[in-house]
Design a protein around this motif. Structure first.
Motif, PDB file in Angstrom:
ATOM      1  N   TYR A  33       0.952  -1.164   0.388  1.00  0.00           N
ATOM      2  CA  TYR A  33      -0.303  -0.288  -0.498  1.00  0.00           C
ATOM      3  C   TYR A  33       1.226   0.991   0.026  1.00  0.00           C
ATOM      4  CZ  TYR A  33      -4.048  -2.297   0.421  1.00  0.00           C
ATOM      5  OH  TYR A  33      -5.602  -2.803   0.580  1.00  0.00           O
ATOM      6  N   LEU A  34       1.986   0.968   0.811  1.00  0.00           N
ATOM      7  CA  LEU A  34       2.568   2.215   0.691  1.00  0.00           C
ATOM      8  C   LEU A  34       3.819   2.837  -0.421  1.00  0.00           C
ATOM      9  CD1 LEU A  34       4.644   1.824   3.722  1.00  0.00           C
ATOM     10  CD2 LEU A  34       1.931   3.228   3.988  1.00  0.00           C
ATOM     11  N   CYS A  35       3.898   1.136  -1.317  1.00  0.00           N
ATOM     12  CA  CYS A  35       4.367   1.460  -2.515  1.00  0.00           C
ATOM     13  C   CYS A  35       4.182   1.400  -3.836  1.00  0.00           C
ATOM     14  CB  CYS A  35       5.298  -0.096  -3.212  1.00  0.00           C
ATOM     15  SG  CYS A  35       6.446  -0.104  -3.956  1.00  0.00           S
ATOM     16  N   TRP A  36       2.706   1.421  -3.652  1.00  0.00           N
ATOM     17  CA  TRP A  36       1.538   1.560  -5.628  1.00  0.00           C
ATOM     18  C   TRP A  36       0.859   2.267  -5.013  1.00  0.00           C
ATOM     19  CZ3 TRP A  36       3.809  -1.193  -9.086  1.00  0.00           C
ATOM     20  CH2 TRP A  36       5.228  -1.945  -9.017  1.00  0.00           C
ATOM     21  N   GLU A  37       1.300   2.984  -6.732  1.00  0.00           N
ATOM     22  CA  GLU A  37      -0.511   4.092  -6.536  1.00  0.00           C
ATOM     23  C   GLU A  37      -0.959   3.431  -7.163  1.00  0.00           C
ATOM     24  OE1 GLU A  37      -1.192   6.762  -4.918  1.00  0.00           O
ATOM     25  OE2 GLU A  37       0.726   7.192  -3.885  1.00  0.00           O
ATOM     26  N   SER A  38      -2.379   3.492  -7.866  1.00  0.00           N
ATOM     27  CA  SER A  38      -3.107   3.129  -8.629  1.00  0.00           C
ATOM     28  C   SER A  38      -2.755   2.712  -9.969  1.00  0.00           C
ATOM     29  CB  SER A  38      -4.393   3.626  -8.387  1.00  0.00           C
ATOM     30  OG  SER A  38      -4.641   4.582  -9.011  1.00  0.00           O
TER      31      SER A  38
END
Length: 172
Positions: A33-38
């Motif tokens: 969740y901290l590494c990937w955006e939509s």
């Protein structure tokens, strides 16, 4: 406790982290969740590192994931590393089942991202990645654990789902 959970892709890191979080009533930090955006956009390295550092300010926590670009931040603050060192058969069966379930049920992975049939059968397949990285990680971790900067860590190497459940029962 400050626990870092590592292991093969699909080994059950997030599931175990959620169980620990609930049992010990401590925050759970999921690195995806901290590494990937939509749209599967990876955040810049420095943004990722800042997000991770900001998320580890509590007295106790459990973090799941094994991104090497933030390992130094996590392990320097952790007191325990739990390594889910399962057999290749176990890891591959779990990642295959998880991927198929996510695709069929359209289950979100993180931040509005989903696994797809197209991605599953591409060179970016999570199953292929899990297979290709399996032996590398198994060789790398024991070497990392021996480094002086990691001497403060209590290493828990769990070699089967049964061993993991037994360890979890003893933790609480």
């Amino acid at each position: 406790m400050r626990i870092s959970i590592i292991g093969g892709v699909g080994s059950g890191k997030t599931t175990l982290a959620k169980q620990i979080s609930q049992s010990l009533t401590i925050p759970h930090i999921e690195l995806d969740y901290l590494c990937w955006e939509s749209n599967w956009v990876k955040v810049p390295k420095e943004v990722f590192r800042e997000r991770v550092a900001d998320s580890l300010t509590e007295e106790s926590w459990v973090v799941d994931g094994q991104y090497s670009k933030v390992r130094d931040i996590i392990w320097s603050r952790a007191d325990t590393v739990v390594w889910l060192d399962y057999s290749l058969v176990t890891v591959m069966s779990r990642i295959t089942k998880r991927s198929l379930t996510r695709i069929i049920t359209k289950q979100e992975v993180c931040n509005g991202n989903y696994e797809t049939w197209r991605k599953l059968f591409s060179n970016k397949s999570i199953i292929l990645h899990s297979f290709k990285s399996y032996h590398k990680r198994r060789k790398k971790y024991p070497v990392l654990f021996q480094k002086p900067e990691h001497s403060h860590l209590h290493i828990v190497r769990l070699r089967s789902p049964k061993a993991t459940q037994d360890w979890l029962l003893n933790l609480v």
